[in-house]
Design a protein around this motif. Structure first.
Motif, short mmCIF file in Angstrom:
data_model
loop_
_atom_site.label_atom_id
_atom_site.label_comp_id
_atom_site.label_asym_id
_atom_site.label_seq_id
_atom_site.Cartn_x
_atom_site.Cartn_y
_atom_site.Cartn_z
N ARG A 1 0.82 -1.21 0.00
CA ARG A 1 0.00 0.00 0.00
C ARG A 1 0.86 1.27 0.00
O ARG A 1 0.48 2.29 -0.59
CB ARG A 1 -0.96 -0.03 1.19
CG ARG A 1 -2.14 -0.99 0.95
CD ARG A 1 -3.18 -0.92 2.06
NE ARG A 1 -2.74 -1.62 3.26
CZ ARG A 1 -2.89 -2.92 3.44
NH1 ARG A 1 -3.47 -3.67 2.50
NH2 ARG A 1 -2.48 -3.50 4.56
N LEU A 2 2.04 1.22 0.64
CA LEU A 2 2.95 2.36 0.56
C LEU A 2 3.42 2.57 -0.88
O LEU A 2 3.55 3.71 -1.35
CB LEU A 2 4.16 2.14 1.47
CG LEU A 2 4.05 2.56 2.94
CD1 LEU A 2 5.36 2.32 3.66
CD2 LEU A 2 3.63 4.02 3.07
N GLU A 3 3.71 1.49 -1.58
CA GLU A 3 4.12 1.60 -2.98
C GLU A 3 2.98 2.16 -3.83
O GLU A 3 3.22 2.96 -4.75
CB GLU A 3 4.56 0.23 -3.50
CG GLU A 3 5.87 -0.25 -2.86
CD GLU A 3 6.22 -1.69 -3.21
OE1 GLU A 3 5.37 -2.35 -3.86
OE2 GLU A 3 7.32 -2.14 -2.85
N GLN A 4 1.74 1.76 -3.54
CA GLN A 4 0.59 2.32 -4.24
C GLN A 4 0.47 3.81 -3.97
O GLN A 4 0.19 4.61 -4.87
CB GLN A 4 -0.69 1.61 -3.80
CG GLN A 4 -0.80 0.15 -4.23
CD GLN A 4 -2.00 -0.54 -3.59
OE1 GLN A 4 -2.85 0.10 -2.98
NE2 GLN A 4 -2.06 -1.85 -3.72
N LEU A 5 0.68 4.20 -2.71
CA LEU A 5 0.61 5.62 -2.35
C LEU A 5 1.68 6.41 -3.09
O LEU A 5 1.41 7.52 -3.60
CB LEU A 5 0.78 5.77 -0.84
CG LEU A 5 0.71 7.20 -0.28
CD1 LEU A 5 -0.64 7.85 -0.58
CD2 LEU A 5 0.97 7.18 1.23
N TYR A 6 2.87 5.86 -3.16
CA TYR A 6 3.96 6.52 -3.87
C TYR A 6 3.62 6.69 -5.35
O TYR A 6 3.86 7.76 -5.93
CB TYR A 6 5.25 5.71 -3.71
CG TYR A 6 6.43 6.28 -4.44
CD1 TYR A 6 6.95 7.52 -4.14
CD2 TYR A 6 7.05 5.53 -5.46
CE1 TYR A 6 8.04 8.04 -4.82
CE2 TYR A 6 8.13 6.05 -6.15
CZ TYR A 6 8.63 7.29 -5.83
OH TYR A 6 9.70 7.80 -6.51
N ASP A 7 3.05 5.65 -5.96
CA ASP A 7 2.65 5.75 -7.37
C ASP A 7 1.60 6.84 -7.57
O ASP A 7 1.62 7.56 -8.56
CB ASP A 7 2.11 4.39 -7.85
CG ASP A 7 3.20 3.33 -7.97
OD1 ASP A 7 4.38 3.70 -8.06
OD2 ASP A 7 2.85 2.13 -7.95
N LEU A 8 0.68 6.93 -6.60
CA LEU A 8 -0.38 7.94 -6.70
C LEU A 8 0.19 9.36 -6.65
O LEU A 8 -0.20 10.22 -7.45
CB LEU A 8 -1.39 7.75 -5.59
CG LEU A 8 -2.39 6.61 -5.72
CD1 LEU A 8 -3.21 6.45 -4.44
CD2 LEU A 8 -3.32 6.86 -6.91
N VAL A 9 1.11 9.60 -5.71
CA VAL A 9 1.63 10.95 -5.58
C VAL A 9 2.57 11.31 -6.74
O VAL A 9 2.74 12.49 -7.07
CB VAL A 9 2.35 11.15 -4.23
CG1 VAL A 9 1.38 10.98 -3.08
CG2 VAL A 9 3.55 10.23 -4.08
N CYS A 10 3.17 10.31 -7.36
CA CYS A 10 4.07 10.59 -8.48
C CYS A 10 3.30 10.88 -9.76
O CYS A 10 3.77 11.61 -10.63
CB CYS A 10 5.01 9.40 -8.71
SG CYS A 10 6.28 9.22 -7.45
N THR A 11 2.11 10.29 -9.89
CA THR A 11 1.32 10.47 -11.11
C THR A 11 0.20 11.49 -10.93
O THR A 11 -0.42 11.89 -11.92
CB THR A 11 0.71 9.13 -11.55
OG1 THR A 11 -0.12 8.61 -10.50
CG2 THR A 11 1.78 8.12 -11.87
N GLY A 12 -0.06 11.86 -9.68
CA GLY A 12 -1.17 12.77 -9.42
C GLY A 12 -0.85 14.22 -9.72
O GLY A 12 0.25 14.60 -9.99
#
Length: 296
Positions: free
Chosen positions: A285-296
């Protein structure tokens, strides 16, 4: 030899040159007037009315919005010799909507130290910023012993909401955990966390009892949070230690993380606050959060 009346007049000592403090007070007064006159009532949520002759805000409006006495603020603009606390300067800076440079100028004219986190970030070097970035997707921030958040990486910014949307002067973990709705919703064991943090703050404050920034923080928390008032009265103390924390992240769900403080300067209390996943689910879930903030 006699001295005439005119000669006696000429022999009187001339007025002493204006002292530095006098010059500073007059400059502060002029600066406050100029900032007050540029702000429209509408910008601070006040009605303009039909009989307004004063450009910008009236003195009594600035005093009301800053929670200071009208007479006291009038004296300040008249360059009278009065004491100005950092709390009042902070309130005036907010009311007058000063930017970073103007706020620094205000505190310099008043010969006061700005206690906000934004004024304390000079120790966060580019190398330290790079370390924060390199730790991602692990959330990490740099904080001082007063819990001011001086710097942080992208995953920390979204760990408990949107830290980027929080004004710099409010980026303090104590203020956020006690007063900010998103942070409160994100902490699973909120009451326990609040009690522990109040105990840690009291322990840290032992070496800073007379410092304005510390007194200002506690005064604000007491005024804005009944929960803090109750915990502060307990007089509990606790040192910093590693522990497991649980968050309900608004973007990816529940996270169980291991909290560790890495001290950068033991004397000042500056430290890097890091969170590592306690299980595989939290890691994903941390990796998902990181992906979200990088693409958001």
């Amino acid at each position: 030899m006699t001295t005439t009346a005119q000669e006696k007049t000429n022999l009187r000592p001339t007025a002493a040159p204006a002292r530095g403090a006098d010059v500073r007070r007059h400059e502060l007064a002029a600066f406050l007037r100029s900032r007050r006159e540029r702000i429209t009532p509408e910008e601070v949520g006040l009605p303009r009315g039909t009989r307004r002759r004063t450009p910008g805000l009236r003195r009594e409006e600035v005093a009301q919005l800053s929670a200071v006495g009208v007479t006291w603020y009038t004296w300040l603009e008249q360059a009278r010799d009065i004491q100005v606390s950092v709390q009042v300067l902070d309130a005036l800076a907010r009311t007058l909507q000063l930017d970073g440079s103007e706020r620094a100028h205000l505190f310099q004219l008043a010969e006061a130290v700005d206690p906000t986190p934004a004024a304390s970030c000079t120790g966060v070097t580019p190398a330290l910023q790079e370390i924060l970035r390199s730790l991602e997707p692990l959330p990490a921030s740099v904080q001082n012993s007063r819990y001011d958040i001086l710097a942080y990486n992208r995953t920390y910014a979204r760990l408990m909401g949107d830290l980027d949307a929080v004004p710099p002067e409010d980026r303090n973990s104590m203020i956020l955990v006690y007063t900010h709705p998103e942070w409160r919703r994100s902490i699973v064991h909120l009451e326990e966390t609040r009690r522990l943090m109040a105990a840690k703050l009291r322990a840290s404050m032992a070496g800073h009892l007379t410092e304005p920034a510390w007194k200002m923080l506690v005064k604000r928390l007491i005024a804005e949070s009944p929960e803090f008032r109750e915990n502060w009265r307990r007089y509990e103390v606790m040192d910093l230690r590693a522990r497991t924390k649980e968050f309900l992240n608004p973007y990816v769900g529940r996270l169980t993380l291991e909290h560790t403080d890495l001290f950068l300067n033991q004397a000042s209390g500056a430290r890097m606050v890091t969170y590592a996943p306690a299980d595989d689910g939290s890691r994903q879930r941390l990796e998902q959060l990181y992906d979200l903030v990088c693409t958001g």
